[in-house]
Scaffold this motif. Structure first.
Motif, short mmCIF file in Angstrom:
data_model
loop_
_atom_site.label_atom_id
_atom_site.label_comp_id
_atom_site.label_asym_id
_atom_site.label_seq_id
_atom_site.Cartn_x
_atom_site.Cartn_y
_atom_site.Cartn_z
N ARG A 352 0.85 -1.10 0.39
CA ARG A 352 -0.21 -0.23 0.32
C ARG A 352 0.56 1.38 0.11
O ARG A 352 0.46 2.04 -0.27
CB ARG A 352 -0.88 -0.20 1.29
CG ARG A 352 -1.83 -0.81 1.07
CD ARG A 352 -3.00 -0.65 1.99
NE ARG A 352 -2.77 -1.41 3.47
CZ ARG A 352 -2.81 -1.20 4.74
NH1 ARG A 352 -4.19 -1.46 5.16
NH2 ARG A 352 -2.23 -2.55 5.48
N THR A 353 2.21 1.69 0.22
CA THR A 353 3.21 3.19 0.16
C THR A 353 3.52 2.60 -1.01
O THR A 353 4.16 3.76 -1.18
CB THR A 353 3.94 2.09 1.27
OG1 THR A 353 4.62 0.71 0.74
CG2 THR A 353 4.50 2.51 3.00
N ARG A 356 3.80 7.00 -3.81
CA ARG A 356 3.79 8.01 -3.19
C ARG A 356 5.12 8.84 -3.58
O ARG A 356 6.65 8.05 -3.39
CB ARG A 356 4.28 8.33 -1.66
CG ARG A 356 2.75 7.40 -0.62
CD ARG A 356 1.41 7.11 -1.87
NE ARG A 356 0.28 7.17 -1.16
CZ ARG A 356 -0.02 6.13 -1.64
NH1 ARG A 356 -0.36 5.11 -3.02
NH2 ARG A 356 -1.74 6.32 -1.05
N VAL A 378 -0.66 6.56 4.84
CA VAL A 378 -1.03 5.68 3.24
C VAL A 378 -1.47 4.89 4.04
O VAL A 378 -2.32 4.14 3.00
CB VAL A 378 0.63 5.79 2.73
CG1 VAL A 378 1.76 6.85 2.08
CG2 VAL A 378 1.23 4.77 3.29
N TRP A 402 -2.78 7.51 -4.68
CA TRP A 402 -1.69 7.13 -6.51
C TRP A 402 -1.56 5.84 -6.32
O TRP A 402 -1.09 4.95 -6.47
CB TRP A 402 -0.47 7.20 -6.41
CG TRP A 402 -0.02 7.74 -7.94
CD1 TRP A 402 -0.48 6.86 -8.80
CD2 TRP A 402 1.75 8.03 -8.75
NE1 TRP A 402 0.61 7.25 -10.32
CE2 TRP A 402 1.92 7.45 -10.52
CE3 TRP A 402 2.42 8.49 -7.99
CZ2 TRP A 402 2.33 8.24 -10.66
CZ3 TRP A 402 3.69 8.72 -9.29
CH2 TRP A 402 3.37 8.02 -9.92
N ASP A 403 -2.93 5.33 -5.76
CA ASP A 403 -3.48 4.48 -6.39
C ASP A 403 -4.25 3.15 -7.37
O ASP A 403 -4.73 4.58 -8.66
CB ASP A 403 -4.19 3.24 -4.72
CG ASP A 403 -3.51 4.36 -3.28
OD1 ASP A 403 -2.51 2.83 -3.37
OD2 ASP A 403 -4.46 4.64 -2.91
N ARG A 404 -4.17 1.99 -7.77
CA ARG A 404 -5.05 1.91 -8.49
C ARG A 404 -6.25 1.96 -8.85
O ARG A 404 -7.39 1.96 -7.41
CB ARG A 404 -4.40 0.81 -8.73
CG ARG A 404 -5.67 -0.30 -10.33
CD ARG A 404 -5.61 -2.10 -10.35
NE ARG A 404 -6.32 -1.74 -11.93
CZ ARG A 404 -7.55 -2.65 -11.56
NH1 ARG A 404 -8.16 -2.04 -10.52
NH2 ARG A 404 -8.40 -2.64 -12.95
N ARG A 411 -1.92 1.92 -10.83
CA ARG A 411 -0.96 2.07 -8.66
C ARG A 411 0.24 3.18 -9.69
O ARG A 411 0.76 2.20 -10.14
CB ARG A 411 -0.82 1.08 -8.11
CG ARG A 411 0.76 1.34 -6.87
CD ARG A 411 0.12 0.19 -6.06
NE ARG A 411 -0.94 -0.08 -5.43
CZ ARG A 411 -1.48 -0.41 -4.06
NH1 ARG A 411 -0.40 -1.41 -4.53
NH2 ARG A 411 -2.57 -0.71 -3.64
#
Length: 443
Positions: A352-353, A356, A378, A402-404, A411
């Protein structure tokens, strides 16, 4: 339901058309890209097509180029601006030798990207920088080279500057990429990645020498110093500047002389451990690999008596687990006065990071300012926090979204950054085969 599907189809078609127009792709190529990791276009970002990526207030993420055909880099990594407005971009090509290249990016009058391959057949090129003598230097897996981007035959201008770097032939857990930074006296500081994840054998036991030390620790997992000899020449022989560093792709030197390294820590399966790191590199110090992670935590497989974590140099700050920091840049551009002097870092990540770009506050020596026991911006509701007493970076996330998001953007996988003459921040995304630009949204 039928009307909703029609509406979605119209929006998708519009996005494909916008992608084709903005990146120079044919509609067919744009459609193929849109089915994978495409950035859909949503308005304007300071003269570039705006992506739908949610950014911090006062910023936008524009799309400079996204590839789908044969033209341009397959895996863009390093980039640096040239004086005439063109850019140099390194292309990893593939995770194998001989597939890489260096490209020159220019733009037509309508803004369309134009690519020219300057050199090919390279082995996983990554960093590209201008040296103290004004020449262009590039890192390959096992050498540092120079080339003339203005030569009629740039390929013929390629010359080895430092050869015979460890040829970390790729297999699981190796870290084959090379990177470098110039010291204040012109010396080249070159990273040599660790040849394994934790220096353990097939049974999970430490691979040690007679002293009980990792057998890989003496000649790898370090940053080496090659003395500058003048006139574009460096000593082939080197000395060890700092050791115990698993993967030092991200290196930066502050004008004060402070040398920072961002450590990609080991690949344990746990999502919340171990933490990645920011280290202040000092001559002769050992920074823990493969014995220790975090502040003083022995790695699984290494008994505390062998790890001797209290004798290792501690990181100045911890980063979220698996953030995979791949670049560090001090911002000195004019577009974002609030970022002046801050340390920018990319989190390439695979959890999940990922995706960024973080702007970290620093002191006058360029050292990151830290919080104690901070929480991750995040992660939802601060569900993961740093260990008690551990220093975390005090920074601002420029790309928190900036995730999918299906149909809008993938992502992010940011690799390296460069500040353009206008102060905008250019970024490569190797997994999406894209080059993006952080700028001010137009009022």
């Amino acid at each position: 339901m039928k009307s909703n599907l029609s509406a979605v189809s119209v929006v998708a078609a519009a996005c494909v058309g916008a992608l084709a127009l903005s990146t120079g792709l044919t509609p067919g190529e744009a459609r193929a890209q849109a089915g994978g990791r495409a950035y859909a276009i949503q308005g304007d970002c300071d003269g570039r097509p705006a992506t739908g990526v949610r950014t911090a207030p006062g910023y936008c993420l524009g799309l400079v180029w996204q590839g789908a055909g044969r033209d341009g880099p397959r895996m863009p990594r390093g980039l640096t601006p040239l004086e005439d407005g063109d850019w140099l971009v390194t292309d990893l090509g593939a995770w194998e030798a001989g597939k890489g290249a260096v490209w020159r990016l220019s733009f037509a009058a309508d803004g369309a990207a134009r690519w020219r391959r300057l050199a090919g057949g390279l082995s996983m090129p990554h960093t590209v920088k201008r040296g103290p003598d004004g020449r262009i230097y590039v890192s390959e897996m096992n050498r540092i080279l120079t080339l003339d981007p203005d030569a009629a035959d740039a390929q013929a201008s390629v010359r080895t500057v430092i050869g015979d770097l460890p040829d970390n032939r790729l297999h699981d857990n190796r870290h084959p990429l090379s990177s470098f930074v110039f010291d204040g006296n012109g010396d080249l500081l070159v990273n040599v990645g660790a040849p394994s994840d934790r220096c353990l054998d097939a049974a999970g036991k430490p691979k040690t020498d007679a002293r009980g030390a990792c057998v890989e620790d003496a000649a790898t997992a370090q940053v080496r110093r090659h003395a500058y000899l003048g006139n574009g020449r460096w000593a082939e022989d080197s000395t060890v500047f700092a050791s115990g560093l698993r993967n030092s792709i991200a290196l930066v030197r502050h004008p004060s002389g402070t040398m920072l390294q961002a450590e990609n820590s080991v690949d344990l399966d746990t999502p919340d451990h171990p933490y990645d790191e920011i280290n202040v590199l000092t001559q002769g110090r050992h920074y823990g690999w493969p014995y220790c992670v975090d502040l003083t935590t022995p790695l699984p497989g290494w008994p505390a008596r062998q790890a001797r974590c209290n004798e290792r140099e501690r990181p100045i700050a911890l980063l979220p687990p698996h953030a995979a920091p791949l670049d560090l840049v001090y911002y000195e551009g004019a577009m974002f006065p609030e970022l002046q002097g801050r340390l920018l870092m990319t989190w390439h990540g695979f959890r999940r990071t990922a995706g960024r770009i973080v702007a970290v506050e620093t002191d006058e020596a360029g050292r990151p300012l830290t919080d104690i026991g901070g929480r991750y911006a995040v992660y939802p509701r601060g569900s993961l926090s740093y260990p008690a007493g551990a220093p975390s970076v005090n920074g601002k996330v420029l790309t928190p979204g900036w995730d999918r998001i299906a149909g809008r953007h993938p992502r992010g996988s940011p690799v390296t950054m460069a500040t353009a003459p206008d102060g905008s921040i250019w970024v490569t995304d190797d997994r999406s085969r894209a080059i993006l630009r952080i700028a001010r949204p137009q009022e």
